[in-house]
Design an enzyme around this catalytic site. Structure first.
Site, PDB file in Angstrom:
ATOM      1  N   HIS A 128       0.915  -1.296  -0.186  1.00 11.88           N
ATOM      2  CA  HIS A 128       0.040   0.015  -0.160  1.00 11.88           C
ATOM      3  C   HIS A 128       0.952   1.410   0.029  1.00 11.88           C
ATOM      4  O   HIS A 128       0.300   2.165   0.294  1.00 11.88           O
ATOM      5  CB  HIS A 128      -1.018  -0.113   0.986  1.00 11.88           C
ATOM      6  CG  HIS A 128      -0.236  -0.019   2.477  1.00 11.88           C
ATOM      7  ND1 HIS A 128      -0.955  -0.704   3.616  1.00 11.88           N
ATOM      8  CD2 HIS A 128       0.703   0.598   3.070  1.00 11.88           C
ATOM      9  CE1 HIS A 128      -0.139  -0.561   4.728  1.00 11.88           C
ATOM     10  NE2 HIS A 128       0.914   0.284   4.366  1.00 11.88           N
ATOM     11  N   HIS A 159      -2.391   4.811   9.431  1.00 12.20           N
ATOM     12  CA  HIS A 159      -1.218   5.061   9.830  1.00 12.20           C
ATOM     13  C   HIS A 159      -1.108   6.514  10.710  1.00 12.20           C
ATOM     14  O   HIS A 159      -0.062   7.044  10.969  1.00 12.20           O
ATOM     15  CB  HIS A 159      -0.256   5.237   8.541  1.00 12.20           C
ATOM     16  CG  HIS A 159      -0.032   4.074   7.831  1.00 12.20           C
ATOM     17  ND1 HIS A 159      -1.264   3.580   7.122  1.00 12.20           N
ATOM     18  CD2 HIS A 159       1.062   3.144   7.585  1.00 12.20           C
ATOM     19  CE1 HIS A 159      -0.749   2.285   6.438  1.00 12.20           C
ATOM     20  NE2 HIS A 159       0.687   2.257   6.849  1.00 12.20           N
ATOM     21  N   HIS A 214      10.168  -3.765   5.749  1.00 13.69           N
ATOM     22  CA  HIS A 214      10.481  -2.380   5.442  1.00 13.69           C
ATOM     23  C   HIS A 214      10.512  -1.803   6.607  1.00 13.69           C
ATOM     24  O   HIS A 214       9.873  -2.293   7.732  1.00 13.69           O
ATOM     25  CB  HIS A 214       9.482  -1.482   4.284  1.00 13.69           C
ATOM     26  CG  HIS A 214       8.099  -1.343   4.756  1.00 13.69           C
ATOM     27  ND1 HIS A 214       6.989  -2.489   5.165  1.00 13.69           N
ATOM     28  CD2 HIS A 214       7.435  -0.269   5.096  1.00 13.69           C
ATOM     29  CE1 HIS A 214       5.953  -1.870   5.630  1.00 13.69           C
ATOM     30  NE2 HIS A 214       6.085  -0.555   5.354  1.00 13.69           N
ATOM     31  N   GLU A 222       3.383  -5.086   9.404  1.00 15.85           N
ATOM     32  CA  GLU A 222       2.124  -5.165   8.604  1.00 15.85           C
ATOM     33  C   GLU A 222       1.874  -6.310   8.032  1.00 15.85           C
ATOM     34  O   GLU A 222       0.749  -6.641   7.382  1.00 15.85           O
ATOM     35  CB  GLU A 222       2.369  -3.961   7.398  1.00 15.85           C
ATOM     36  CG  GLU A 222       2.246  -2.708   7.897  1.00 15.85           C
ATOM     37  CD  GLU A 222       2.705  -1.518   6.772  1.00 15.85           C
ATOM     38  OE1 GLU A 222       2.539  -0.421   7.140  1.00 15.85           O
ATOM     39  OE2 GLU A 222       2.892  -1.718   5.756  1.00 15.85           O
TER      40      GLU A 222
END
Ligand code: DHB
Ligand code: FE
Length: 279
Positions: free
Chosen positions: A12, A59, A193, A240
Site C-alpha cells: 500500500h 497510519h 520495510h 504489517e
C-alpha cells in the site's frame, strides 16, 4: 451464503498512489511493479466481487498514538479519504456495506473479539492505494467495501496468531451471512520495510519469500514468529504482515496460489503481491 472467493495480498506504499495520479505506470522505475497487477486484475475482473473486505492499518489519519484500537471495523455507508501529506489526490467516496459490517461486528463480539466500531471513519493510503490498484481509473463505484483496521503503529500490537484468528472469525462471519455475494478479502502493507530509525531501509526478501510460501501452504507456521522477531527480520513496519495474516485467516477452503510477485525495492519496501484462490 456469501462466498469468499479469494484473498489478495498487496503493498500500500503511498508513492504507488502518487505514481498512478501522475501517470507514471510505464516509466522504468514503475513498469515491473504495475505490470505485476495485470494478471491479478484479470482474475479480479472475472470474479467481479460484490464486496471487498480490506484489512489495513491506519497510519495516523484517524487513529494515532493517542487512541489506538487493536482491531476496528467500519460500518459506514460511505468512506472518504483525506490528505495525509503524501500528495495522493482525493479519491471518489468508497461505498460501504453496512449490513455485512454489522454482522461481522456482532459475530466478532459474540466470539470474544471486541473490535472498535467505526460508524464514521476516513480511510488512509493503507486502503485507498490497494483499492485503486484493483480499479485503475478509480472505477470502483459498483463494489462495496468493508474497512478493517489492525494496529501496526503502537505497541502493544496484536500477535500474528491473534490477527490470523481474527481473520478466521471474520471469514466465518462472512460465510454465515445470507445472500449470494462474492467477497474478496485483501491484506495490505508489508512486506519487509522500515521507514525510520537506524535500520531505515532494511529489506529482507529471503524472509518475505518464506512468508509468501507459508501463506499458501502453512500460514500457522508463521505464528511462531513474535513481533520482536518480525521487527528484527523484516524491519519496524514489517509488522504489517498482520494484515496478510488476517486476510489468510479468512480463507477456509482449499487454497491455491493464483499469482505472486515480489518487487524490491519500491520506495522503501519489498512490495509483495499474491493471489490466493479459495476453492
Ligand atoms: C512506505 C511504505 C508503507 O507501508 C507506508 O505505510 C508508507 C510508506 C514506503 O515504502 O514508502
Ligand atoms: Fe504502511
Amino acid at each position: 451464503m456469501a462466498k469468499i472467493v479469494g484473498g489478495i495480498g498487496s503493498s500500500h506504499i503511498p508513492a504507488i498512489g502518487v505514481a498512478m495520479d501522475k501517470g507514471l505506470e510505464d516509466t522504468p522505475y514503475w513498469r515491473d511493479f504495475f505490470q505485476s497487477y495485470v494478471p491479478l486484475r484479470k482474475w479480479f475482473n472475472e470474479v467481479d466481487p460484490d464486496i471487498l473486505i480490506i484489512f489495513y492499518n491506519d497510519h495516523g489519519l484517524e487513529m494515532f498514538l493517542d487512541k489506538k484500537p487493536t482491531f476496528a471495523v467500519g460500518t459506514a455507508p460511505e468512506y472518504e479519504n483525506a490528505d495525509e501529506g503524501w500528495g495522493i489526490n482525493p479519491i471518489p467516496p468508497v461505498r460501504g456495506e453496512t449490513e455485512l459490517s454489522w454482522h461481522i461486528v456482532n459475530e466478532l463480539v459474540e466470539n470474544d473479539f471486541d473490535p472498535t466500531v467505526c460508524q464514521e471513519i476516513k480511510v488512509d493510503h493503507g486502503l485507498t492505494v490497494p483499492l485503486t490498484l484493483m480499479y485503475p481509473g478509480k472505477d470502483y463505484s459498483k463494489v462495496k467495501v468493508i474497512p478493517i483496521c489492525i494496529n501496526c503503529e503502537r505497541h502493544p500490537m496484536p500477535k500474528l496468531s491473534r490477527s490470523y484468528a481474527f481473520g478466521q472469525q471474520v471469514g466465518r462471519a462472512v460465510e454465515s451471512f445470507g445472500g449470494d455475494q462474492k467477497v474478496v478479502v485483501m491484506g495490505t502493507g508489508g512486506l519487509s520495510h522500515q521507514l525510520d530509525g537506524e535500520r531505515a531501509g532494511i529489506i529482507n526478501t529471503d524472509f518475505d519469500t518464506e512468508c509468501l510460501d507459508k501463506m499458501v501452504s502453512d500460514p500457522e507456521a508463521l505464528t511462531k514468529y513474535s513481533l520482536e522477531d518480525i521487527v528484527e527480520l523484516a524491519g519496524g513496519q514489517g509488522v504489517e504482515l498482520n494484515m496478510w495474516m488476517a486476510m489468510r485467516g479468512c480463507l477456509t477452503g482449499k487454497v491455491t496460489e493464483g499469482y505472486r510477485n515480489l518487487i524490491a525495492p519500491i520506495s522503501n519496501t519489498a512490495a509483495g503481491i499474491q493471489l490466493l484462490i479459495n476453492d
